[in-house]
Design a protein around this motif. Structure first.
Motif, mmCIF file in Angstrom:
data_model
loop_
_atom_site.group_PDB
_atom_site.id
_atom_site.type_symbol
_atom_site.label_atom_id
_atom_site.label_comp_id
_atom_site.label_asym_id
_atom_site.label_seq_id
_atom_site.Cartn_x
_atom_site.Cartn_y
_atom_site.Cartn_z
ATOM 1 N N ASP A 1 0.699 -1.212 0.104
ATOM 2 C CA ASP A 1 0.188 -0.026 -0.349
ATOM 3 C C ASP A 1 0.523 1.295 -0.125
ATOM 4 O O ASP A 1 1.994 1.731 0.942
ATOM 5 N N LEU A 2 0.252 2.172 -0.576
ATOM 6 C CA LEU A 2 1.585 3.295 -0.930
ATOM 7 C C LEU A 2 0.929 4.111 -0.546
ATOM 8 O O LEU A 2 -0.785 3.990 -0.767
ATOM 9 N N SER A 3 0.602 5.315 0.854
ATOM 10 C CA SER A 3 0.027 6.500 0.620
ATOM 11 C C SER A 3 0.260 8.194 0.598
ATOM 12 O O SER A 3 1.483 8.369 -0.362
ATOM 13 N N ASP A 4 -0.626 8.562 0.650
ATOM 14 C CA ASP A 4 -0.427 10.153 0.192
ATOM 15 C C ASP A 4 0.204 11.034 1.002
ATOM 16 O O ASP A 4 0.149 11.864 1.435
ATOM 17 N N ASN A 5 0.848 10.597 2.048
ATOM 18 C CA ASN A 5 2.204 11.027 2.974
ATOM 19 C C ASN A 5 2.751 11.555 2.903
ATOM 20 O O ASN A 5 4.088 11.395 2.809
ATOM 21 N N ALA A 6 2.429 13.177 2.368
ATOM 22 C CA ALA A 6 3.588 13.105 1.328
ATOM 23 C C ALA A 6 3.623 15.035 1.055
ATOM 24 O O ALA A 6 2.163 14.822 1.106
ATOM 25 N N ASN A 7 4.588 15.566 0.685
ATOM 26 C CA ASN A 7 4.316 16.902 0.493
ATOM 27 C C ASN A 7 4.520 17.063 -1.160
ATOM 28 O O ASN A 7 4.402 18.756 -1.564
ATOM 29 N N GLY A 8 3.576 16.320 -2.175
ATOM 30 C CA GLY A 8 3.861 16.105 -3.445
ATOM 31 C C GLY A 8 2.958 15.021 -3.803
ATOM 32 O O GLY A 8 2.266 13.969 -3.368
ATOM 33 N N THR A 9 3.573 14.751 -5.240
ATOM 34 C CA THR A 9 3.538 13.417 -5.288
ATOM 35 C C THR A 9 3.931 12.107 -4.884
ATOM 36 O O THR A 9 4.657 12.100 -4.653
ATOM 37 N N VAL A 10 3.190 10.959 -4.956
ATOM 38 C CA VAL A 10 4.140 9.719 -4.751
ATOM 39 C C VAL A 10 3.659 8.986 -5.263
ATOM 40 O O VAL A 10 2.451 8.999 -6.475
ATOM 41 N N VAL A 11 5.147 8.313 -6.050
ATOM 42 C CA VAL A 11 5.564 7.919 -7.444
ATOM 43 C C VAL A 11 5.855 6.445 -6.998
ATOM 44 O O VAL A 11 7.221 6.461 -5.854
ATOM 45 N N ALA A 12 5.321 5.818 -7.694
ATOM 46 C CA ALA A 12 6.799 4.037 -7.570
ATOM 47 C C ALA A 12 6.386 3.270 -8.955
ATOM 48 O O ALA A 12 5.480 3.745 -9.484
ATOM 49 N N GLY A 13 7.768 3.774 -9.524
ATOM 50 C CA GLY A 13 8.241 3.437 -10.968
ATOM 51 C C GLY A 13 7.793 1.928 -10.843
ATOM 52 O O GLY A 13 8.279 1.578 -12.059
ATOM 53 N N GLY A 14 8.190 1.407 -9.803
ATOM 54 C CA GLY A 14 7.955 -0.198 -9.631
ATOM 55 C C GLY A 14 8.350 -0.703 -8.498
ATOM 56 O O GLY A 14 8.743 -0.206 -7.818
ATOM 57 N N ILE A 15 8.008 -2.095 -8.168
ATOM 58 C CA ILE A 15 7.715 -2.490 -6.842
ATOM 59 C C ILE A 15 8.870 -4.518 -7.666
ATOM 60 O O ILE A 15 8.171 -4.544 -8.167
ATOM 61 N N ARG A 16 9.294 -4.676 -6.240
ATOM 62 C CA ARG A 16 10.187 -5.993 -6.873
ATOM 63 C C ARG A 16 10.553 -6.282 -5.689
ATOM 64 O O ARG A 16 10.491 -6.020 -4.533
ATOM 65 N N ILE A 17 9.899 -7.625 -5.855
ATOM 66 C CA ILE A 17 10.111 -8.186 -4.623
ATOM 67 C C ILE A 17 10.809 -10.103 -5.264
ATOM 68 O O ILE A 17 10.952 -10.363 -6.474
ATOM 69 N N VAL A 18 11.829 -10.005 -4.725
ATOM 70 C CA VAL A 18 12.821 -11.166 -4.798
ATOM 71 C C VAL A 18 12.218 -12.227 -4.104
ATOM 72 O O VAL A 18 12.142 -12.157 -2.734
ATOM 73 N N ALA A 19 12.142 -13.599 -4.028
ATOM 74 C CA ALA A 19 11.785 -14.132 -3.031
ATOM 75 C C ALA A 19 13.245 -14.627 -2.707
ATOM 76 O O ALA A 19 13.745 -15.158 -4.005
#
Length: 100
Positions: A44-62
């Motif tokens: 989950d990404l929150s908007d607890n920021a002073n501007g734009t929230v960006v997730a350019g990618g999410i990497r999960i490693v098993a």
């Protein structure tokens, strides 16, 4: 919102370039190591920021597996600042015992 287990909460300074690791020419910031035995994992990404929230990618490693999980493709997602963003990742586990 449905209840879920929280494995960790991480704040990220997006004004700094990612510096933890580079894979395939892409720099990543490690947000930590988390263990889950669930069939589903949510980030989950929150908007607890002073501007734009960006997730350019999410990497999960098993780790600690014989065969890594096989993830279903994820398409690009867009949301507004007023809305929550949630992406469900689907995967199968080749190491899981066959269902009876």
């Amino acid at each position: 919102m449905k209840p879920h287990n929280v494995f960790g909460t991480v704040s990220v300074d997006q004004t700094a370039a990612p510096a933890s690791e580079t894979v395939g020419g892409i720099s990543w910031s490690s947000l930590g190591n988390f263990t889950t035995m669930s069939g589903a994992t949510e980030i989950d990404l929150s908007d607890n920021a002073n501007g734009t929230v960006v997730a350019g990618g999410i990497r999960i490693v098993a780790v600690h597996v014989t065969e890594p999980p096989v993830f279903e493709p994820v398409t690009d997602q867009t949301t507004t600042a007023e809305d929550d963003a949630s992406i469900r990742l689907g995967a199968t586990d080749p190491d899981a015992p066959a269902a009876i």
